[in-house]
Design a protein around this motif. Structure first.
Motif, PDB file in Angstrom:
ATOM      1  N   UNK A 226       0.862  -1.281   0.173  1.00 21.05           N
ATOM      2  CA  UNK A 226      -0.204   0.057  -0.019  1.00 21.05           C
ATOM      3  C   UNK A 226       1.175   1.295  -0.133  1.00 21.05           C
ATOM      4  N   UNK A 227       1.348   1.974  -0.878  1.00 22.12           N
ATOM      5  CA  UNK A 227       1.878   2.862  -1.269  1.00 22.12           C
ATOM      6  C   UNK A 227       2.033   4.233  -0.834  1.00 22.12           C
ATOM      7  N   UNK A 228       0.616   4.017   0.137  1.00 19.87           N
ATOM      8  CA  UNK A 228      -0.474   5.693   0.761  1.00 19.87           C
ATOM      9  C   UNK A 228      -0.198   5.780   2.624  1.00 19.87           C
ATOM     10  N   UNK A 229      -0.393   3.714   2.529  1.00 19.72           N
ATOM     11  CA  UNK A 229       0.326   3.559   4.259  1.00 19.72           C
ATOM     12  C   UNK A 229       2.185   4.041   4.104  1.00 19.72           C
TER      13      UNK A 229
ATOM     14  N   UNK B  88       3.594   5.862   2.138  1.00 23.73           N
ATOM     15  CA  UNK B  88       4.050   7.042   2.392  1.00 23.73           C
ATOM     16  C   UNK B  88       3.988   8.235   3.668  1.00 23.73           C
ATOM     17  N   UNK B  89       3.128   7.482   4.222  1.00 20.90           N
ATOM     18  CA  UNK B  89       2.087   8.394   5.139  1.00 20.90           C
ATOM     19  C   UNK B  89       3.286   8.082   6.628  1.00 20.90           C
ATOM     20  N   UNK B  90       3.739   6.904   6.785  1.00 25.78           N
ATOM     21  CA  UNK B  90       4.754   6.357   7.565  1.00 25.78           C
ATOM     22  C   UNK B  90       5.688   7.267   7.950  1.00 25.78           C
ATOM     23  N   UNK B  91       6.146   7.509   6.380  1.00 24.83           N
ATOM     24  CA  UNK B  91       7.711   8.662   6.810  1.00 24.83           C
ATOM     25  C   UNK B  91       7.170  10.197   6.471  1.00 24.83           C
ATOM     26  N   UNK B  92       5.705  10.500   6.048  1.00 24.18           N
ATOM     27  CA  UNK B  92       5.256  12.099   6.133  1.00 24.18           C
ATOM     28  C   UNK B  92       5.572  12.236   7.876  1.00 24.18           C
ATOM     29  N   UNK B  93       5.356  10.972   8.593  1.00 24.08           N
ATOM     30  CA  UNK B  93       4.805  11.520   9.795  1.00 24.08           C
ATOM     31  C   UNK B  93       6.585  11.791  10.455  1.00 24.08           C
ATOM     32  N   UNK B  94       7.671  11.626   9.983  1.00 22.80           N
ATOM     33  CA  UNK B  94       8.973  12.172  10.279  1.00 22.80           C
ATOM     34  C   UNK B  94       8.750  13.164  10.246  1.00 22.80           C
ATOM     35  N   UNK B  95       8.412  13.988   8.202  1.00 24.01           N
ATOM     36  CA  UNK B  95       8.448  15.449   8.427  1.00 24.01           C
ATOM     37  C   UNK B  95       7.576  15.977   8.091  1.00 24.01           C
ATOM     38  N   UNK B  96       6.282  15.511   9.695  1.00 24.52           N
ATOM     39  CA  UNK B  96       5.446  16.336   9.998  1.00 24.52           C
ATOM     40  C   UNK B  96       6.043  17.111  11.738  1.00 24.52           C
ATOM     41  N   UNK B  97       6.585  15.955  12.259  1.00 26.12           N
ATOM     42  CA  UNK B  97       7.791  16.229  13.298  1.00 26.12           C
ATOM     43  C   UNK B  97       8.699  17.121  13.555  1.00 26.12           C
ATOM     44  N   UNK B  98       8.730  17.471  12.193  1.00 32.40           N
ATOM     45  CA  UNK B  98      10.221  18.268  12.139  1.00 32.40           C
ATOM     46  C   UNK B  98      11.454  17.702  11.763  1.00 32.40           C
ATOM     47  N   UNK B  99      11.755  16.568  10.876  1.00 35.51           N
ATOM     48  CA  UNK B  99      13.250  15.997  10.882  1.00 35.51           C
ATOM     49  C   UNK B  99      13.448  16.169   9.246  1.00 35.51           C
ATOM     50  N   UNK B 100      14.921  16.532   9.547  1.00 35.44           N
ATOM     51  CA  UNK B 100      15.388  16.865   8.241  1.00 35.44           C
ATOM     52  C   UNK B 100      16.143  15.846   7.569  1.00 35.44           C
TER      53      UNK B 100
END
Length: 318
Positions: free
Chosen positions: A273-276, A278-290
């Protein structure tokens, strides 16, 4: 916006496989590499544990991506003066594209010479002193140091990069995060915890690099992926400090019955599931990871890299 990297697992793959995965990662559009530093795998099913510094030398010739250890423990199994030499050489071979990720380690890897495994607060003290020693050695000047935990006499690194090797500090709790903010050139943590990132930045880390990573299992049969993760990486679902204090892979194997397939199903991204993904990695982006790194647990490495190149990475903010 974050960069996305690939996490090479020395516990699960042999040296040649790791180098080939790095090549595939670069071709797929990943922008950086993490590589684990272990003496033992977590369990016998993982089955590997190459000497990371040899693999990094091969990576520097095979790919142009920056590389970081995630993470090295420069306190017990290896003296910080030796780690400093290894890191400086790696940075020279990578033409400056190397970062040294450090942490307080696990008994699994660090007790092998018969040294006492210290409590957490002592390990933090040792890590801070080790960082001081390594930074002095990275200058290329002669170092004499007589500290609480380490002695260095007439030591000088002759092979050093033009700029000192950046040292990123791993932290999973408030005390380690505070140390990372105070003495690190960057911060490493494995969960998309915005509170920890905020503590790091407000505690002195400022705009320095924050990196995190996760493991997934790509495959077209989700339940088979769940079984694969449960067989190879059940240790990641164990609670508390067991990961830091158990001394051998055999001890982790004894705890496998504590981890159920449902726990894996609920906590690890499995399937296609590509959306899942992507969503997992997007959580890191949303938390402020570089930087965000991902590791493929399953056997279909080529399929994973094609999947991320075409369906996952294009969804992510860069």
């Amino acid at each position: 916006m974050p960069e996305y990297g690939y996490f090479l697992s020395c516990e699960q793959y042999g040296p040649a496989e790791l180098v080939e995965q790095a090549r595939m990662a670069e071709q797929a559009g990943f922008e950086a590499l993490w590589i684990s530093d272990h003496y033992h795998p977590w369990n016998g099913a993982q089955g590997q544990s190459a000497f990371v510094w040899s693999v990094i030398g091969a990576l520097s010739e095979a790919v142009s991506l920056p590389v970081e250890t995630a993470v090295t423990c420069p306190t017990v199994r290896m003296h910080p003066a030796v780690v400093a030499q290894a890191a400086a050489t790696a940075a020279v071979m990578a033409e400056g594209g190397f970062r040294l990720g450090v942490g307080t380690g696990e008994a699994l890897n660090e007790h092998i010479l018969g040294d006492r495994w210290p409590p957490a607060h002592v390990r933090l003290e040792m890590l801070e002193e080790a960082i001081q020693v390594m930074r002095r050695l990275f200058t290329g000047k002669e170092v004499n140091h007589h500290g609480t935990h380490y002695t260095v006499e007439n030591a000088r690194l002759y092979t050093v990069p033009e700029e000192p090797v950046p040292i990123d500090v791993s932290g999973f709790g408030p005390k380690a995060t505070s140390l990372a903010a105070r003495v690190g050139d960057g911060y490493i943590t494995m969960t998309p915890d915005e509170e920890m990132v905020t503590q790091y930045r407000k505690g002195g880390g400022g705009a320095k690099l924050v990196s995190g990573g996760t493991k997934v299992c790509f495959g077209h049969d989700r339940e088979e992926c769940v079984r694969t993760v449960h067989r190879l990486w059940y240790n990641e679902q164990l609670p508390g400090e067991m990961g830091q204090v158990l001394p051998t892979p055999r001890h982790f194997e004894q705890l496998e019955p504590l981890v159920t397939e449902d726990m894996v199903r609920d906590n690890v991204v499995c399937g296609d599931d590509a959306d899942r993904h992507a969503a997992t990695l997007r959580e890191y982006a949303d938390a402020g990871f570089d930087r965000v790194y991902v590791n493929q647990i399953g056997p279909d490495r080529r399929g994973f890299f094609d999947f991320y190149r075409t369906k996952v990475l294009p969804q992510l903010p860069h």
